[in-house]
Enzyme design. Structure first.
Site, PDB file in Angstrom:
ATOM      1  N   GLY A  10      47.862  28.016  48.493  1.00 21.05           N
ATOM      2  CA  GLY A  10      46.257  27.103  48.518  1.00 21.05           C
ATOM      3  C   GLY A  10      46.115  25.657  48.093  1.00 21.05           C
ATOM      4  O   GLY A  10      47.318  25.169  47.827  1.00 21.05           O
ATOM      5  N   GLN A  11      45.608  24.933  47.574  1.00 20.18           N
ATOM      6  CA  GLN A  11      44.406  23.688  47.685  1.00 20.18           C
ATOM      7  C   GLN A  11      45.957  22.733  46.710  1.00 20.18           C
ATOM      8  O   GLN A  11      46.999  22.643  46.384  1.00 20.18           O
ATOM      9  CB  GLN A  11      43.824  23.525  47.352  1.00 20.18           C
ATOM     10  CG  GLN A  11      42.526  23.086  48.677  1.00 20.18           C
ATOM     11  CD  GLN A  11      42.126  22.187  48.071  1.00 20.18           C
ATOM     12  OE1 GLN A  11      41.490  20.693  48.666  1.00 20.18           O
ATOM     13  NE2 GLN A  11      40.630  22.920  47.243  1.00 20.18           N
ATOM     14  N   THR A 120      37.453  25.709  35.297  1.00 18.78           N
ATOM     15  CA  THR A 120      36.355  25.379  36.715  1.00 18.78           C
ATOM     16  C   THR A 120      35.491  25.157  35.315  1.00 18.78           C
ATOM     17  O   THR A 120      34.734  25.368  34.667  1.00 18.78           O
ATOM     18  CB  THR A 120      35.718  26.228  37.154  1.00 18.78           C
ATOM     19  OG1 THR A 120      34.423  25.975  37.955  1.00 18.78           O
ATOM     20  CG2 THR A 120      35.038  27.542  37.296  1.00 18.78           C
ATOM     21  N   ASP A 121      34.490  24.013  35.522  1.00 21.15           N
ATOM     22  CA  ASP A 121      33.740  23.290  35.205  1.00 21.15           C
ATOM     23  C   ASP A 121      32.196  24.601  35.457  1.00 21.15           C
ATOM     24  O   ASP A 121      30.898  24.208  34.943  1.00 21.15           O
ATOM     25  CB  ASP A 121      32.424  22.070  35.991  1.00 21.15           C
ATOM     26  CG  ASP A 121      32.536  21.611  37.409  1.00 21.15           C
ATOM     27  OD1 ASP A 121      33.399  23.014  37.930  1.00 21.15           O
ATOM     28  OD2 ASP A 121      31.407  21.517  38.226  1.00 21.15           O
ATOM     29  N   TYR A 144      30.702  33.054  40.565  1.00 20.96           N
ATOM     30  CA  TYR A 144      31.689  32.613  40.543  1.00 20.96           C
ATOM     31  C   TYR A 144      32.445  31.723  38.762  1.00 20.96           C
ATOM     32  O   TYR A 144      33.609  32.306  38.180  1.00 20.96           O
ATOM     33  CB  TYR A 144      31.933  31.075  40.902  1.00 20.96           C
ATOM     34  CG  TYR A 144      33.149  30.138  41.219  1.00 20.96           C
ATOM     35  CD1 TYR A 144      34.557  30.991  41.122  1.00 20.96           C
ATOM     36  CD2 TYR A 144      32.862  29.102  41.037  1.00 20.96           C
ATOM     37  CE1 TYR A 144      35.737  29.748  41.198  1.00 20.96           C
ATOM     38  CE2 TYR A 144      33.879  28.161  40.562  1.00 20.96           C
ATOM     39  CZ  TYR A 144      35.549  28.743  40.762  1.00 20.96           C
ATOM     40  OH  TYR A 144      36.566  27.484  41.087  1.00 20.96           O
ATOM     41  N   LYS A 148      35.512  33.135  36.414  1.00 19.54           N
ATOM     42  CA  LYS A 148      36.404  32.643  35.763  1.00 19.54           C
ATOM     43  C   LYS A 148      35.902  32.373  34.422  1.00 19.54           C
ATOM     44  O   LYS A 148      37.543  32.759  33.620  1.00 19.54           O
ATOM     45  CB  LYS A 148      35.844  31.055  36.429  1.00 19.54           C
ATOM     46  CG  LYS A 148      35.879  30.891  37.680  1.00 19.54           C
ATOM     47  CD  LYS A 148      37.486  31.135  38.586  1.00 19.54           C
ATOM     48  CE  LYS A 148      38.186  30.455  37.456  1.00 19.54           C
ATOM     49  NZ  LYS A 148      39.682  30.002  38.882  1.00 19.54           N
TER      50      LYS A 148
HETATM   51  N1  LIG Z   1      38.868  23.779  44.444  1.00 19.99           N
HETATM   52  C1  LIG Z   1      37.761  22.976  44.086  1.00 19.99           C
HETATM   53  O1  LIG Z   1      37.175  22.702  43.988  1.00 19.99           O
HETATM   54  C2  LIG Z   1      38.556  23.527  42.590  1.00 19.99           C
HETATM   55  C3  LIG Z   1      37.135  23.584  41.547  1.00 19.99           C
HETATM   56  C4  LIG Z   1      36.957  23.516  40.073  1.00 19.99           C
HETATM   57  C5  LIG Z   1      38.561  25.097  39.585  1.00 19.99           C
HETATM   58  N2  LIG Z   1      39.304  25.027  41.007  1.00 19.99           N
HETATM   59  C6  LIG Z   1      40.227  26.202  40.692  1.00 19.99           C
HETATM   60  O2  LIG Z   1      41.400  25.404  41.124  1.00 19.99           O
HETATM   61  C7  LIG Z   1      42.559  26.813  41.190  1.00 19.99           C
HETATM   62  C8  LIG Z   1      43.540  26.734  42.739  1.00 19.99           C
HETATM   63  O3  LIG Z   1      41.825  25.706  43.737  1.00 19.99           O
HETATM   64  P1  LIG Z   1      42.191  26.073  45.327  1.00 19.99           P
HETATM   65  O4  LIG Z   1      41.602  25.155  45.231  1.00 19.99           O
HETATM   66  O5  LIG Z   1      43.899  25.462  44.894  1.00 19.99           O
HETATM   67  O6  LIG Z   1      41.961  27.195  45.875  1.00 19.99           O
HETATM   68  P2  LIG Z   1      42.375  28.066  47.047  1.00 19.99           P
HETATM   69  O7  LIG Z   1      42.732  26.520  47.845  1.00 19.99           O
HETATM   70  O8  LIG Z   1      41.164  28.606  47.867  1.00 19.99           O
HETATM   71  O9  LIG Z   1      43.617  28.840  46.817  1.00 19.99           O
HETATM   72  C9  LIG Z   1      43.394  30.671  46.444  1.00 19.99           C
HETATM   73  C10 LIG Z   1      44.995  30.583  47.209  1.00 19.99           C
HETATM   74  O10 LIG Z   1      45.073  32.074  46.054  1.00 19.99           O
HETATM   75  C11 LIG Z   1      44.874  33.451  47.362  1.00 19.99           C
HETATM   76  N3  LIG Z   1      44.560  34.151  46.762  1.00 19.99           N
HETATM   77  C12 LIG Z   1      43.176  35.140  46.904  1.00 19.99           C
HETATM   78  N4  LIG Z   1      42.903  36.510  46.745  1.00 19.99           N
HETATM   79  C13 LIG Z   1      44.328  36.284  45.611  1.00 19.99           C
HETATM   80  C14 LIG Z   1      44.685  37.344  45.266  1.00 19.99           C
HETATM   81  N5  LIG Z   1      44.453  38.663  45.251  1.00 19.99           N
HETATM   82  N6  LIG Z   1      45.964  37.785  45.425  1.00 19.99           N
HETATM   83  C15 LIG Z   1      46.485  36.564  45.688  1.00 19.99           C
HETATM   84  N7  LIG Z   1      46.374  34.855  45.908  1.00 19.99           N
HETATM   85  C16 LIG Z   1      45.046  35.275  46.419  1.00 19.99           C
HETATM   86  C17 LIG Z   1      44.095  33.143  48.484  1.00 19.99           C
HETATM   87  O11 LIG Z   1      44.943  33.145  49.718  1.00 19.99           O
HETATM   88  P3  LIG Z   1      43.284  32.998  50.463  1.00 19.99           P
HETATM   89  O12 LIG Z   1      43.136  31.976  51.131  1.00 19.99           O
HETATM   90  O13 LIG Z   1      44.110  34.624  51.765  1.00 19.99           O
HETATM   91  O14 LIG Z   1      42.145  34.400  50.076  1.00 19.99           O
HETATM   92  C18 LIG Z   1      44.478  31.194  48.951  1.00 19.99           C
HETATM   93  O15 LIG Z   1      45.775  30.877  49.185  1.00 19.99           O
HETATM   94  C19 LIG Z   1      41.203  27.961  41.595  1.00 19.99           C
HETATM   95  O16 LIG Z   1      41.441  28.458  39.940  1.00 19.99           O
HETATM   96  C20 LIG Z   1      39.763  27.577  41.465  1.00 19.99           C
HETATM   97  O17 LIG Z   1      39.289  28.437  40.844  1.00 19.99           O
HETATM   98  C21 LIG Z   1      39.068  24.935  42.263  1.00 19.99           C
END
Ligand SMILES: NC(=O)c1ccc[n+]([C@@H]2O[C@H](COP(=O)([O-])OP(=O)(O)OC[C@H]3O[C@@H](n4cnc5c(N)ncnc54)[C@H](OP(=O)(O)O)[C@@H]3O)[C@@H](O)[C@H]2O)c1
Length: 297
Positions: A10-11, A120-121, A144, A148
């Site tokens: 992921g990101q 998350t916020d 969500y 979380k």
């Molecule tokens: N993005 C935002 O704006 C944001 C804001 C606040 C907090 N956050 C938090 O920051 C963290 C990182 O976010 P991110 O943007 O990097 O998320 P992301 O890009 O969506 O990456 C999440 C990764 O987890 C994988 N995944 C999903 N289900 C899974 C499972 N059951 N077992 C193992 N891996 C799994 C996904 O694979 P697939 O793609 O194949 O599903 C993806 O590679 C998360 O906890 C998110 O809640 C994000």
């Protein structure tokens, strides 16, 4: 130090991997539910980085992988991050965002490892108008946010050696608002963007550096971590186009003009107070981090 990253594709997982590779003494076990390529990291030392498939919702899989690789720290970047999809399928969101954390926290605790959970916020209702600190009341309004928050609870209950880091408006190597705006600007001369929600755009670079700093200092606890400053999505879009020199016109609009299944918080600016009081807040102003990101992509 041996670090196992879940959701490594992921990101945030990708950025943390790059950050960890900068340090000679870190050995990495990269895991994700799907397949991904580790050759792109160009790591010469093949013993430094390993790849394993891991679904965090599978309790047996979690226990087996953690017992086999015995990491010192697990950083959970796996999550169901599609806010609107979570709204229509809270059961699945609960499995990934909450139950997965229970399994990870129990398995890490059993071997004496630390756990980092990224949150998350959206755990807040967003009805206030001053920056939120770690001790402010939570009141999630979406599936969500609820799942979380349950994940935060499972982490804290099952492993005392935890770091819970809440972030917001994240962008990095993956799909995000910056890339969406740049793509839309290729085919639109005018774009309407929401101007009644406030938050802080946050680069995965800033967040990854903070997470590693917390881990190295064993500074367990609950943290807020976003870049500094605040803006609306409209301000964010204007800044993206300004930095890139794009002349697409941005018109402010209201949330009501873009109805979505999940309610968005109106004001979810986080203050990194616990960071200021512990290892120090090394995040940058949001415009500075954005400029560096846009130069890089
Ligand atoms: N993005 C935002 O704006 C944001 C804001 C606040 C907090 N956050 C938090 O920051 C963290 C990182 O976010 P991110 O943007 O990097 O998320 P992301 O890009 O969506 O990456 C999440 C990764 O987890 C994988 N995944 C999903 N289900 C899974 C499972 N059951 N077992 C193992 N891996 C799994 C996904 O694979 P697939 O793609 O194949 O599903 C993806 O590679 C998360 O906890 C998110 O809640 C994000």
């Amino acid at each position: 130090m041996k670090i196992l990253i879940t959701g490594a594709n992921g990101q945030l997982g990708r950025e943390l991997t790059k950050e960890c590779l900068e340090f000679k003494n870190i050995e990495l076990i990269l895991t994700d539910i799907g397949d991904f390529d580790i050759q792109k990291y160009n790591c010469m030392d093949k013993n430094k980085i390993q790849k394993v498939t891991l679904d965090i919702t599978n309790e047996t899989n979690v226990a087996e992988v953690i017992n086999e690789y015995k990491p010192d720290v697990v950083i959970n970047c796996a999550a169901h991050t599609a806010v609107d999809k979570c709204e229509n399928d809270e059961e699945n969101a609960y499995k990934i965002n909450a139950l997965g954390l229970k399994y990870l926290a129990i398995a890490t605790n059993a071997i004496g490892a630390d756990i980092v959970q990224v949150s998350t916020d959206y755990v807040f209702d967003g009805d206030g108008n001053t920056p939120l600190i770690e001790t402010d009341n939570v009141n999630p309004q979406t599936a969500y946010g609820r799942t979380k928050l349950q994940g935060e609870g499972f982490t804290a209950e099952n492993n005392p050696k935890h770091y819970i880091v809440r972030t917001a408006w994240l962008y990095g190597d993956g799909n995000n608002f910056v890339k969406t705006m740049l793509k839309l600007s290729e085919t639109n001369k005018v774009l309407k963007v929401v101007n009644d929600q406030k938050g802080t755009p946050t680069s995965t670079v800033d967040l990854a550096k903070v997470i590693l700093k917390l881990v190295k200092n064993k500074a367990y606890g609950l943290y807020h971590c976003t870049c500094k400053g605040e803006c609306t999505w409209y301000d964010f879009a204007k800044e993206i186009f300004k930095i890139k020199g794009i002349d697409t016109e941005v018109i402010p609009c209201t949330t009501d003009e873009f109805p979505r299944p999940a309610k968005r918080p109106k004001y979810s600016v986080l203050r990194n107070l616990a960071l200021e009081n512990s290892v120090g807040d090394i995040t940058r102003e949001w415009e500075e981090s954005l400029k560096e990101y846009i130069k890089r992509i």
